[in-house]
Enzyme design. Structure first.
Site, PDB file in Angstrom:
ATOM      1  N   HIS A 105       0.840  -1.204   0.000  1.00  8.43           N
ATOM      2  CA  HIS A 105       0.000   0.000   0.000  1.00  8.43           C
ATOM      3  C   HIS A 105       0.874   1.251   0.000  1.00  8.43           C
ATOM      4  O   HIS A 105       2.061   1.218   0.348  1.00  8.43           O
ATOM      5  CB  HIS A 105      -0.923   0.003   1.208  1.00  8.43           C
ATOM      6  CG  HIS A 105      -0.187  -0.048   2.524  1.00  8.43           C
ATOM      7  ND1 HIS A 105       0.481   1.033   3.049  1.00  8.43           N
ATOM      8  CD2 HIS A 105       0.005  -1.055   3.404  1.00  8.43           C
ATOM      9  CE1 HIS A 105       1.043   0.708   4.194  1.00  8.43           C
ATOM     10  NE2 HIS A 105       0.781  -0.562   4.437  1.00  8.43           N
ATOM     11  N   ASP A 402       3.803  -4.545   3.900  1.00 12.19           N
ATOM     12  CA  ASP A 402       5.236  -4.846   3.923  1.00 12.19           C
ATOM     13  C   ASP A 402       5.493  -6.267   4.420  1.00 12.19           C
ATOM     14  O   ASP A 402       6.437  -6.931   3.981  1.00 12.19           O
ATOM     15  CB  ASP A 402       6.007  -3.822   4.756  1.00 12.19           C
ATOM     16  CG  ASP A 402       5.498  -3.675   6.179  1.00 12.19           C
ATOM     17  OD1 ASP A 402       4.505  -4.320   6.541  1.00 12.19           O
ATOM     18  OD2 ASP A 402       6.113  -2.895   6.948  1.00 12.19           O
TER      19      ASP A 402
END
Length: 528
Positions: A105, A402
């Site tokens: 994102h 992540d």
């Protein structure tokens, strides 16, 4: 006079060399990892356990004597910098068959607040005239208002399709994050335009989109897709829900994976508490804020400090003479100490290797689906095969975190890749060589060693001899740095990596590190 001019010239040359040297030191950027992620609902995505925690993977091989502020700026991924995009590049006349993309994102508000300090003042509504902006931002806002026309799996329909708070909520996507992925989509659209990957009348079957149940991943995915698609049509779009941040689908249960992660976290903790400078720094920060050091560490201050840095805001302060602390501001020097320790942790993590084992098991379900999709597309494009009605999945987008992208990079063997910055992207491309090249390969043999030709030009799995893959990270071709194609002779007559190498890696070779023969074997055989 001549001597004096020569002296001045030497001084000038020395200054220029110093500037160049300093600039080169800033090229290797490693960001930090904030803590905390989405937890799968009870009964789904079992086996996640503590994998919600952030662990920086084995991704960087440079020594840690680098400027942590510059590294953090690279992590911010500010949209005003130029991006490279080597997606869509191939030898002449090769045909692009499919593209699979995983993204992190875009820029977000912190997941945690630093106690007793003011939260960063950031507006999370979208305003095209506010910087950073994008030419498509205004029309993107309008299209997202029509999102009810799309098909949303599970609880995704209840999530906002745009960030919409004047004062950002925790973890909310910012305008910077939206712009980052509009740019990503635009880059990919330009890269693949000449290949005609998707026709203007693309079908629902040709585009697969999946996201976790966080608004920041859903919104990031929609931004990239809007910038990429030749015609963004809600009626043809279905957005699928991945409950797990590992995108492991129905194969999330893996006890060995959880054990490797717990062992890695214990290693990380032991290294951290042994760092006396880090402990002193946390104590100084806590004294300034009037907090116990343990409470400050639990608040993961680096996450909030990164947000201040990325948005050009001053670090948090406490008024002098305040009853809650000694007063003053948190400093860049304190930030640098935390970053220095993280870089040293990188070296130790690479030496121990626990994270790599975790990463192989964490990402196998996603890699297996990626391999299966490639194989289906390859078979559909085999000579004599009639195309299926509606076509195959030629473009897939997985909008993630992540903690999804980092283990993927490690599992692929990309040890020199930078840790996933905001809006990072990993791209898998499937290519078909032209018939003339295929014929040349069959007729070769003169003047070449047969064993070298077999090693360099045949696919390892004996599958799809005219099919090839490319892997790219943030626009850079990293195919020949991957474990499955590092030994391939890319100077041979077939300068791409055979699809069979990738299939063999996913279905067999990646388990050799774990002394296992399959995913199930690796997950359960070593338990207990």
């Amino acid at each position: 006079m001549l001597a004096r001019n020569r002296f001045i010239l030497l001084v000038v040359v020395g200054a220029v060399l110093a500037i160049v040297s300093l600039s080169l030191q800033f090229l290797h950027l490693i960001p930090t990892t904030p803590m905390g992620e989405e937890r799968p609902p009870k009964g789904q995505g079992q086996g996640q356990g503590k994998s919600r925690k952030r662990v920086i993977p084995v991704l960087h091989t440079e020594p840690p004597e680098q400027d942590p502020i510059s590294e953090a700026n690279g992590y911010c991924n500010t949209p005003n910098r130029s991006d490279q995009a080597w997606e869509g590049h191939s030898p002449v006349d090769y045909m692009l068959l499919s593209v699979q993309v995983m993204i992190r994102h875009g820029d977000r508000y912190p997941l945690y607040a630093i106690p007793k300090t003011k939260r960063p003042a950031i507006d999370c509504t979208l305003f095209p005239k506010r910087k950073p902006s994008h030419p498509q931002l205004k029309s993107f806002i309008g299209h997202m208002a029509q999102g009810g026309l799309g098909q949303w799996e599970g609880t995704l329909s209840s999530l906002p399709r745009l960030p919409n708070h004047n004062a950002c909520e925790m973890g909310e996507l910012t305008q910077t994050g939206v712009v980052q992925h509009l740019r990503n989509g635009q880059l990919l659209r330009q890269a693949y335009k000449r290949h005609k990957l998707l026709p203007p009348d693309w079908s629902t079957k040709q585009v697969w989109v999946e996201t976790t149940g966080r608004s920041r991943t859903l919104q990031s995915g929609m931004a990239l897709l809007y910038g990429f698609l030749p015609d963004f049509d809600w009626s043809r779009l279905t957005v699928h829900h991945q409950w797990s941040t590992l995108f492991c689908g129905s194969a999330c249960d893996c006890p060995a994976r959880n054990r490797y992660l717990e062992e890695e976290q214990r290693r990380q903790y032991r290294l951290r508490v042994a760092d006396t400078e880090l402990e002193r720094t946390y104590a100084d920060m806590a004294r300034t804020l009037g907090l116990p050091p343990r409470q400050l560490r639990a608040a993961n201050p680096i996450d909030s400090l990164l947000c201040h840095l990325c948005h050009g805001l001053s670090f948090p302060c406490v008024p002098a003479g305040s009853a809650i602390g000694s007063g003053g501001c948190l400093t860049l020097a304190q930030f640098a100490v935390i970053r220095r320790q993280q870089l040293e942790d990188e070296v130790d993590r690479r030496r121990v290797g626990l994270y790599r084992r975790y990463a192989l098991l964490a990402t196998h379900p996603y890699l297996n689906r990626t391999a299966n999709r490639m194989e289906r597309v390859a078979k559909a494009n085999a000579p004599g095969r009639k195309p299926r009605a509606g076509g195959e999945e030629v473009f897939t987008l997985s909008s993630a975190h992540d903690v999804t992208v980092a283990p993927l990079l490690s599992a692929l063997g990309l040890e020199e890749a930078l840790f996933p910055r905001f809006a990072a992207r990993v791209v898998f491309e499937l290519w078909k060589s032209p018939p003339a090249t295929q014929g040349q390969r069959k007729g070769q043999g003169q003047g070449q060693d047969k064993a070298a030709r077999v090693k360099g030009e045949r696919s390892k799995g004996g599958n799809g001899g005219d099919m090839f893959v490319r892997v790219l990270y943030n626009g850079e071709d990293v195919t020949f740095h991957t474990t499955f194609c590092r030994s391939h002779d890319h100077h041979a007559t077939q300068p791409l990596c055979p699809l069979g190498n990738f299939l063999s890696f996913v279905r067999k070779d990646m388990f050799s590190v774990l002394n296992a023969t399959s995913y199930h074997d690796a997950c359960y055989r070593q338990t207990g």
